[in-house]
Write a protein that holds these residues in place. Structure first.
Motif, PDB file in Angstrom:
ATOM      1  N   VAL A 162       0.856  -1.189   0.000  1.00 45.96           N
ATOM      2  CA  VAL A 162       0.000   0.000   0.000  1.00 45.96           C
ATOM      3  C   VAL A 162       0.891   1.237   0.000  1.00 45.96           C
ATOM      4  O   VAL A 162       1.833   1.334   0.795  1.00 45.96           O
ATOM      5  CB  VAL A 162      -0.927   0.006   1.229  1.00 45.96           C
ATOM      6  N   LEU A 163       0.596   2.165  -0.896  1.00 49.82           N
ATOM      7  CA  LEU A 163       1.374   3.388  -1.018  1.00 49.82           C
ATOM      8  C   LEU A 163       0.398   4.568  -1.067  1.00 49.82           C
ATOM      9  O   LEU A 163      -0.383   4.702  -2.009  1.00 49.82           O
ATOM     10  CB  LEU A 163       2.218   3.335  -2.297  1.00 49.82           C
ATOM     11  N   ILE A 164       0.407   5.379  -0.023  1.00 54.74           N
ATOM     12  CA  ILE A 164      -0.541   6.486   0.095  1.00 54.74           C
ATOM     13  C   ILE A 164       0.244   7.786   0.222  1.00 54.74           C
ATOM     14  O   ILE A 164       1.092   7.923   1.098  1.00 54.74           O
ATOM     15  CB  ILE A 164      -1.459   6.301   1.317  1.00 54.74           C
ATOM     16  N   GLU A 165      -0.046   8.724  -0.668  1.00 57.72           N
ATOM     17  CA  GLU A 165       0.712   9.976  -0.660  1.00 57.72           C
ATOM     18  C   GLU A 165      -0.090  11.121  -0.052  1.00 57.72           C
ATOM     19  O   GLU A 165      -1.306  11.013   0.156  1.00 57.72           O
ATOM     20  CB  GLU A 165       1.171  10.342  -2.073  1.00 57.72           C
ATOM     21  N   GLY A 166       0.607  12.232   0.199  1.00 54.29           N
ATOM     22  CA  GLY A 166      -0.029  13.381   0.819  1.00 54.29           C
ATOM     23  C   GLY A 166       0.045  14.640   0.006  1.00 54.29           C
ATOM     24  O   GLY A 166      -0.182  15.733   0.541  1.00 54.29           O
ATOM     25  N   GLU A 167       0.352  14.518  -1.302  1.00 52.04           N
ATOM     26  CA  GLU A 167       0.487  15.730  -2.113  1.00 52.04           C
ATOM     27  C   GLU A 167      -0.161  15.609  -3.488  1.00 52.04           C
ATOM     28  O   GLU A 167       0.183  16.366  -4.403  1.00 52.04           O
ATOM     29  CB  GLU A 167       1.966  16.097  -2.278  1.00 52.04           C
ATOM     30  N   GLU A 168      -1.100  14.696  -3.635  1.00 48.22           N
ATOM     31  CA  GLU A 168      -1.745  14.535  -4.941  1.00 48.22           C
ATOM     32  C   GLU A 168      -2.448  15.809  -5.368  1.00 48.22           C
ATOM     33  O   GLU A 168      -2.428  16.183  -6.549  1.00 48.22           O
ATOM     34  CB  GLU A 168      -2.737  13.369  -4.887  1.00 48.22           C
ATOM     35  N   GLU A 169      -3.074  16.494  -4.421  1.00 49.97           N
ATOM     36  CA  GLU A 169      -3.840  17.689  -4.751  1.00 49.97           C
ATOM     37  C   GLU A 169      -2.966  18.893  -5.081  1.00 49.97           C
ATOM     38  O   GLU A 169      -3.477  19.933  -5.505  1.00 49.97           O
ATOM     39  CB  GLU A 169      -4.792  18.041  -3.599  1.00 49.97           C
ATOM     40  N   VAL A 170      -1.663  18.779  -4.900  1.00 46.77           N
ATOM     41  CA  VAL A 170      -0.748  19.857  -5.285  1.00 46.77           C
ATOM     42  C   VAL A 170       0.270  19.368  -6.307  1.00 46.77           C
ATOM     43  O   VAL A 170       1.373  19.894  -6.421  1.00 46.77           O
ATOM     44  CB  VAL A 170      -0.039  20.473  -4.051  1.00 46.77           C
ATOM     45  N   SER A 172       1.770  16.263  -6.691  1.00 45.61           N
ATOM     46  CA  SER A 172       2.720  15.192  -6.345  1.00 45.61           C
ATOM     47  C   SER A 172       4.175  15.604  -6.571  1.00 45.61           C
ATOM     48  O   SER A 172       5.030  14.782  -6.897  1.00 45.61           O
ATOM     49  CB  SER A 172       2.406  13.925  -7.165  1.00 45.61           C
ATOM     50  N   LYS A 173       4.452  16.892  -6.355  1.00 44.30           N
ATOM     51  CA  LYS A 173       5.779  17.399  -6.711  1.00 44.30           C
ATOM     52  C   LYS A 173       6.901  16.773  -5.895  1.00 44.30           C
ATOM     53  O   LYS A 173       8.034  16.663  -6.378  1.00 44.30           O
ATOM     54  CB  LYS A 173       5.804  18.925  -6.574  1.00 44.30           C
ATOM     55  N   ASN A 174       6.627  16.362  -4.663  1.00 46.78           N
ATOM     56  CA  ASN A 174       7.661  15.705  -3.863  1.00 46.78           C
ATOM     57  C   ASN A 174       7.481  14.193  -3.812  1.00 46.78           C
ATOM     58  O   ASN A 174       8.418  13.470  -3.457  1.00 46.78           O
ATOM     59  CB  ASN A 174       7.646  16.271  -2.436  1.00 46.78           C
ATOM     60  N   PHE A 175       6.297  13.728  -4.169  1.00 46.26           N
ATOM     61  CA  PHE A 175       6.039  12.291  -4.134  1.00 46.26           C
ATOM     62  C   PHE A 175       6.727  11.565  -5.289  1.00 46.26           C
ATOM     63  O   PHE A 175       7.251  10.462  -5.115  1.00 46.26           O
ATOM     64  CB  PHE A 175       4.537  12.010  -4.181  1.00 46.26           C
ATOM     65  N   VAL A 176       6.757  12.191  -6.462  1.00 47.03           N
ATOM     66  CA  VAL A 176       7.379  11.539  -7.618  1.00 47.03           C
ATOM     67  C   VAL A 176       8.880  11.320  -7.392  1.00 47.03           C
ATOM     68  O   VAL A 176       9.391  10.222  -7.643  1.00 47.03           O
ATOM     69  CB  VAL A 176       7.108  12.340  -8.904  1.00 47.03           C
ATOM     70  N   PRO A 177       9.629  12.298  -6.885  1.00 42.15           N
ATOM     71  CA  PRO A 177      11.039  12.019  -6.552  1.00 42.15           C
ATOM     72  C   PRO A 177      11.179  10.919  -5.498  1.00 42.15           C
ATOM     73  O   PRO A 177      12.121  10.117  -5.556  1.00 42.15           O
ATOM     74  CB  PRO A 177      11.554  13.364  -6.025  1.00 42.15           C
ATOM     75  N   PHE A 178      10.262  10.871  -4.533  1.00 44.23           N
ATOM     76  CA  PHE A 178      10.266   9.793  -3.537  1.00 44.23           C
ATOM     77  C   PHE A 178      10.066   8.443  -4.217  1.00 44.23           C
ATOM     78  O   PHE A 178      10.753   7.462  -3.890  1.00 44.23           O
ATOM     79  CB  PHE A 178       9.156  10.053  -2.518  1.00 44.23           C
ATOM     80  N   LEU A 179       9.165   8.385  -5.163  1.00 43.31           N
ATOM     81  CA  LEU A 179       8.910   7.151  -5.900  1.00 43.31           C
ATOM     82  C   LEU A 179      10.143   6.725  -6.684  1.00 43.31           C
ATOM     83  O   LEU A 179      10.540   5.555  -6.668  1.00 43.31           O
ATOM     84  CB  LEU A 179       7.729   7.369  -6.852  1.00 43.31           C
ATOM     85  N   GLU A 180      10.778   7.680  -7.340  1.00 42.51           N
ATOM     86  CA  GLU A 180      11.976   7.370  -8.128  1.00 42.51           C
ATOM     87  C   GLU A 180      13.127   6.903  -7.240  1.00 42.51           C
ATOM     88  O   GLU A 180      13.868   5.978  -7.598  1.00 42.51           O
ATOM     89  CB  GLU A 180      12.387   8.609  -8.934  1.00 42.51           C
ATOM     90  N   ALA A 181      13.274   7.520  -6.083  1.00 40.16           N
ATOM     91  CA  ALA A 181      14.371   7.172  -5.190  1.00 40.16           C
ATOM     92  C   ALA A 181      14.192   5.784  -4.571  1.00 40.16           C
ATOM     93  O   ALA A 181      15.171   5.169  -4.138  1.00 40.16           O
ATOM     94  CB  ALA A 181      14.499   8.220  -4.089  1.00 40.16           C
ATOM     95  N   ASN A 182      12.948   5.302  -4.512  1.00 42.10           N
ATOM     96  CA  ASN A 182      12.677   4.020  -3.864  1.00 42.10           C
ATOM     97  C   ASN A 182      12.038   3.013  -4.819  1.00 42.10           C
ATOM     98  O   ASN A 182      11.325   2.109  -4.390  1.00 42.10           O
ATOM     99  CB  ASN A 182      11.749   4.247  -2.667  1.00 42.10           C
ATOM    100  N   LYS A 183      12.313   3.144  -6.108  1.00 40.09           N
ATOM    101  CA  LYS A 183      11.598   2.352  -7.102  1.00 40.09           C
ATOM    102  C   LYS A 183      11.825   0.852  -6.949  1.00 40.09           C
ATOM    103  O   LYS A 183      10.919   0.057  -7.208  1.00 40.09           O
ATOM    104  CB  LYS A 183      11.964   2.798  -8.514  1.00 40.09           C
TER     105      LYS A 183
END
Length: 472
Positions: A162-170, A172-183
């Motif tokens: 399960v992967l739940i983010e906190g910035e979709e409504e803005v 995902s500017k910090n979530f995408v780098p998080f995803l890339e760093a932990n792919k």
């Protein structure tokens, strides 16, 4: 998956529904508005709340920092993990806990973070609150389905991250780098996304395509200053006239976009899907009349449902220049501006479309004018493989739950995270949601049908069972 076992899970969902509703309400009460820094603590509280809840279901759950609001990561223990040699699929479920701001507050009928079950004007029972649908209600349908499986059988039917983010409504500017760093950590067989909708309150749907988005800005410059139209009118070039002539030429009499090469690579939907769409009978009366219109404005040789979901579009989102204040001012402006967006479909390259658009405009600029371009975004469309086995399994499960054939529909909108999953993780996404067009997401008095929440939980329970029967 044994039918008796699944039925026991469904029975438990029904018996425990009041508790499921209260668990949703507890999450909704957290004011996790990601756009406003004043609510950063609430966003962290929502992440902590979800991680704690997932842990009670046997997930190894933790709140993970990003450069912005934190993400929640939960990993199920056992069942189909990558390293245990099991044959069952491993899925990545995505949702977001952040919500839109509530402004304008005065238009809400009740406090936006005090959820309540109310009566809709047509008799439906609805949950009213910010985040009721987008996306807290949606993500909790999945969590509650997992809870039921865990309670009844002691385990989950397949391996789940399960992967739940906190910035979709803005964005995902910090979530995408998080995803890339932990792919490497988020490898799976495919992703599940619950941020879409139904065809109508009683007809389930799976979104099989998302249009891409290209957003451009155009500025045309003529004279070195605004001019008096009495002195220079008739002799000086008017950039608004130049701009409007160019924009007007983007479309022919049949509603097709005239940019050379624009339709290169665009494919028709499969005939069997088009036949299903025809049966849905989407009409101008049902779709356009509620917004005060009556005539479809897209390609004349296409169904209305194709125009809004599976065909590429061009829209002029804003145009300005000259004097726009009160009263009159007779000027020939020196500048004219426009913002133009394109919704793209599978097969179209946004960067090629950008070049083609700019070439089209530039070729029509008179010698005594100049043009500048600004780009805002460019994202490709996403389309599922129609023969994808998880798609067939989920479609059958939804049909069994709702008693109506599941619609495979294209979405005219974009969900950027789906593109990121494909680009970064190499994952196709199965998009199943239970939202409705009248849910007022991003608006005052957001709601989620009580039936959507209840049967959404049951639907995910069935889908998990169906996916567990598939070979890896």
């Amino acid at each position: 998956m044994a039918n008796a076992q699944l039925q026991s899970v469904l029975d438990h969902i029904d018996a425990d529904f009041d508790n499921s509703l209260e668990r949703l309400f507890a999450l909704i009460r957290i004011k996790s508005i990601s756009a406003d820094p004043a609510f950063a603590g609430d966003c962290k509280a929502a992440a902590d709340h979800l991680a704690k809840d997932l842990a009670t279901l046997g997930f190894a759950a933790e709140v993970r920092p990003t450069a912005g609001h934190p993400a929640v990561v939960g990993k199920s223990n056992g069942h189909g993990g990558k390293g245990d040699g099991a044959a069952k699929p491993h899925v990545l479920f995505y949702g977001h806990y952040d919500v839109q701001p509530v402004d304008p507050l005065e238009l809400w009928h009740r406090p936006p973070f005090e959820p309540v079950v109310a009566d809709h004007a047509d008799g439906r029972k609805i949950i009213v609150a910010r985040g009721a649908e987008d996306d807290k209600g949606q993500l909790m349908t999945f969590v509650e389905a997992c809870r039921a499986w865990k309670k009844v059988t002691g385990s989950l039917p397949l391996d789940i991250t399960v992967l739940i983010e906190g910035e979709e409504e803005v964005g995902s500017k910090n979530f995408v780098p998080f995803l890339e760093a932990n792919k490497d950590e988020f490898k799976a067989d495919f992703a599940l996304v619950c941020d879409t909708g139904m065809w109508d309150p009683n007809t389930p749907a799976i979104t099989t395509s998302l249009r891409g988005l290209l957003y451009e800005e155009v500025k045309i410059k003529a004279a070195n200053r605004d001019l008096h139209s009495g002195v220079f009118g008739g002799g000086a070039r008017n950039p608004i006239r130049v701009l409007t002539e160019i924009l007007g030429g983007l479309f022919d009499a049949d509603g097709r976009i005239t940019i050379p090469g624009f339709y290169d690579g665009v494919k028709d939907v499969p005939p069997e899907v088009l036949e299903q769409w025809k049966k849905l009978n989407l009409t101008p009366e049902s779709f356009l009349k509620p917004i005060g219109l009556s005539i479809p404005a897209g390609e004349k040789d296409r169904l209305l449902i194709e125009q809004i979901s599976s065909r590429p579009t061009c829209d002029i989102n804003g145009i300005w220049g000259g004097y726009i204040g009160e009263g009159s001012k007779t000027v020939i402006p020196s500048l004219a501006h426009a913002k133009v967006s394109f919704r793209l479909v599978e097969g179209q390259d946004p960067l090629k479309i950008r070049k083609a658009f700019r070439d089209y405009v530039s070729a029509r600029i008179p010698g005594d004018c100049s043009v500048e371009f600004g780009d805002h975004s460019a994202g490709a469309a996403i389309a599922l493989d129609w023969t994808m086995k998880p798609l067939a399994a989920a479609r059958q499960a939804l049909t069994e739950e709702w008693g109506k054939e599941t619609v495979l529909m294209g979405s005219g909108a974009s969900i950027p995270i789906v593109t990121d999953f494909k680009k970064t993780l190499g994952l196709d996404s199965l998009l199943v949601g239970f939202g409705l067009d009248d849910d007022n997401i991003h608006s005052p008095n957001e709601k989620y049908d009580l039936k959507s929440y209840h049967k959404g939980i049951r639907s995910w329970a069935r889908i998990l069972a169906a996916l567990a029967e598939m070979p890896r």
